[in-house]
Design a protein around this motif. Structure first.
Motif, PDB file in Angstrom:
ATOM      1  N   ASN A 141      15.935 -40.632 -11.767  1.00  0.00           N
ATOM      2  CA  ASN A 141      16.754 -39.693 -11.542  1.00  0.00           C
ATOM      3  C   ASN A 141      18.490 -39.883 -11.348  1.00  0.00           C
ATOM      4  OD1 ASN A 141      14.615 -37.728 -11.804  1.00  0.00           O
ATOM      5  ND2 ASN A 141      14.080 -37.662  -9.732  1.00  0.00           N
ATOM      6  N   ARG A 142      18.423 -41.129 -10.668  1.00  0.00           N
ATOM      7  CA  ARG A 142      19.724 -41.458 -10.667  1.00  0.00           C
ATOM      8  C   ARG A 142      20.265 -42.382 -11.510  1.00  0.00           C
ATOM      9  NH1 ARG A 142      17.588 -41.932  -5.264  1.00  0.00           N
ATOM     10  NH2 ARG A 142      18.956 -40.881  -3.692  1.00  0.00           N
ATOM     11  N   SER A 182      12.960 -35.853 -12.940  1.00  0.00           N
ATOM     12  CA  SER A 182      13.281 -34.472 -12.878  1.00  0.00           C
ATOM     13  C   SER A 182      13.272 -33.990 -14.668  1.00  0.00           C
ATOM     14  CB  SER A 182      14.720 -34.295 -12.560  1.00  0.00           C
ATOM     15  OG  SER A 182      14.894 -34.561 -11.367  1.00  0.00           O
ATOM     16  N   HIS A 184       7.257 -37.616 -11.679  1.00  0.00           N
ATOM     17  CA  HIS A 184       8.233 -37.822 -10.513  1.00  0.00           C
ATOM     18  C   HIS A 184       9.543 -37.910 -10.961  1.00  0.00           C
ATOM     19  CE1 HIS A 184       4.779 -38.863  -7.865  1.00  0.00           C
ATOM     20  NE2 HIS A 184       4.297 -39.479  -8.914  1.00  0.00           N
ATOM     21  N   ASP A 220      15.118 -40.356  -0.875  1.00  0.00           N
ATOM     22  CA  ASP A 220      14.190 -39.413  -1.434  1.00  0.00           C
ATOM     23  C   ASP A 220      12.892 -39.536  -1.108  1.00  0.00           C
ATOM     24  OD1 ASP A 220      16.270 -38.103  -2.606  1.00  0.00           O
ATOM     25  OD2 ASP A 220      15.840 -38.842  -4.716  1.00  0.00           O
ATOM     26  N   GLU A 245       7.086 -42.819  -6.571  1.00  0.00           N
ATOM     27  CA  GLU A 245       8.315 -41.859  -6.028  1.00  0.00           C
ATOM     28  C   GLU A 245       9.455 -42.612  -6.090  1.00  0.00           C
ATOM     29  OE1 GLU A 245       6.910 -40.012  -2.465  1.00  0.00           O
ATOM     30  OE2 GLU A 245       5.974 -38.323  -3.338  1.00  0.00           O
ATOM     31  N   SER A 264      12.568 -41.525  -7.865  1.00  0.00           N
ATOM     32  CA  SER A 264      13.841 -41.341  -7.518  1.00  0.00           C
ATOM     33  C   SER A 264      15.112 -42.266  -8.114  1.00  0.00           C
ATOM     34  CB  SER A 264      13.675 -41.377  -5.996  1.00  0.00           C
ATOM     35  OG  SER A 264      13.836 -42.858  -5.578  1.00  0.00           O
TER      36      SER A 264
END
Length: 210
Positions: A42-43, A68, A66, A6, A35, A39
């Motif tokens: 988000n995982r 979701s 940064h 990402d 970021e 990212s």
């Protein structure tokens, strides 16, 4: 493996990797570092931020930009700023632990270990991304030898925990000898270079396998 796709296309890093993000001011070092953590969040990865520049509240606010909206991240902040400013009574809570100042490297190390232990043992998080923002602030308060020793221990802890370490430094604030000495500690370097007006900073990488 830690997937950075990402942020940097087609890039995956082995567990235990330590990455230095270097560049002049205003080239987006901090944004890229956040970021990388965002990212991961988000995982479902854990995120730990050691902040020597901003308060924990500001870090949590920026980190949220940064991640979701539908993600409730596992985030821990080691705040090295607020106690030094001496504003009110400050106690640790599940998301924030306080070190007395950027000079308190022993305290910082203890707080990081506490978060890693909590994430692994209590929350079952086997992949964790750890950000130190910033190395330059540590060098303002302590000499190179002291900071080098601290980072040697810090990077070793990241390695043994199979985590991903991300470290931000202002490359123009330090001489070449200092930068070259510190770079020895890291497996990979992401360097940002100033670009012409209106253009994105150029990103160069060393040690990153794609």
């Amino acid at each position: 493996m830690y997937d950075l796709a990402d942020v940097l296309p087609d890039t995956e890093l082995d567990p235990g990797t330590n990455v230095l993000v270097a560049g002049p001011p205003l080239t987006g070092k901090r944004r890229i570092a956040f970021e990388i953590l965002g990212s991961g969040a988000n995982r479902g990865d854990g995120s730990i931020v050691v902040t020597t520049k901003d308060s924990a509240d500001k870090v949590l606010e920026n980190f949220g930009d940064h991640v979701s909206d539908d993600v409730d991240p596992n985030i821990g902040v080691v705040d090295c700023v607020t106690k030094q400013r001496g504003i009110g009574t400050i106690d640790d809570d599940p998301r924030i632990k306080y070190a007395s100042s950027p000079v308190d490297m022993t305290g910082i190390g203890i707080k990081i270990s506490e978060f890693l232990q909590d994430f692994y043992e209590s929350r079952g998080l086997t992949e964790n991304r750890v950000l130190l923002h910033s190395v330059s602030t540590l060098l303002m308060y302590s000499d190179l030898q002291t900071v080098f020793r601290f980072l040697h221990v810090f990077t070793g802890r990241i390695q043994s925990a199979d985590a991903l370490g991300v470290y931000v430094i202002d490359s123009t604030a330090h001489d070449d000898q200092t930068m070259n000495t510190l770079k020895q500690l890291f497996d990979a370097v992401i360097e940002l270079e100033e670009a012409a007006d209106g253009e994105e900073p150029e990103i160069r990488t060393a040690g990153l396998s794609t």
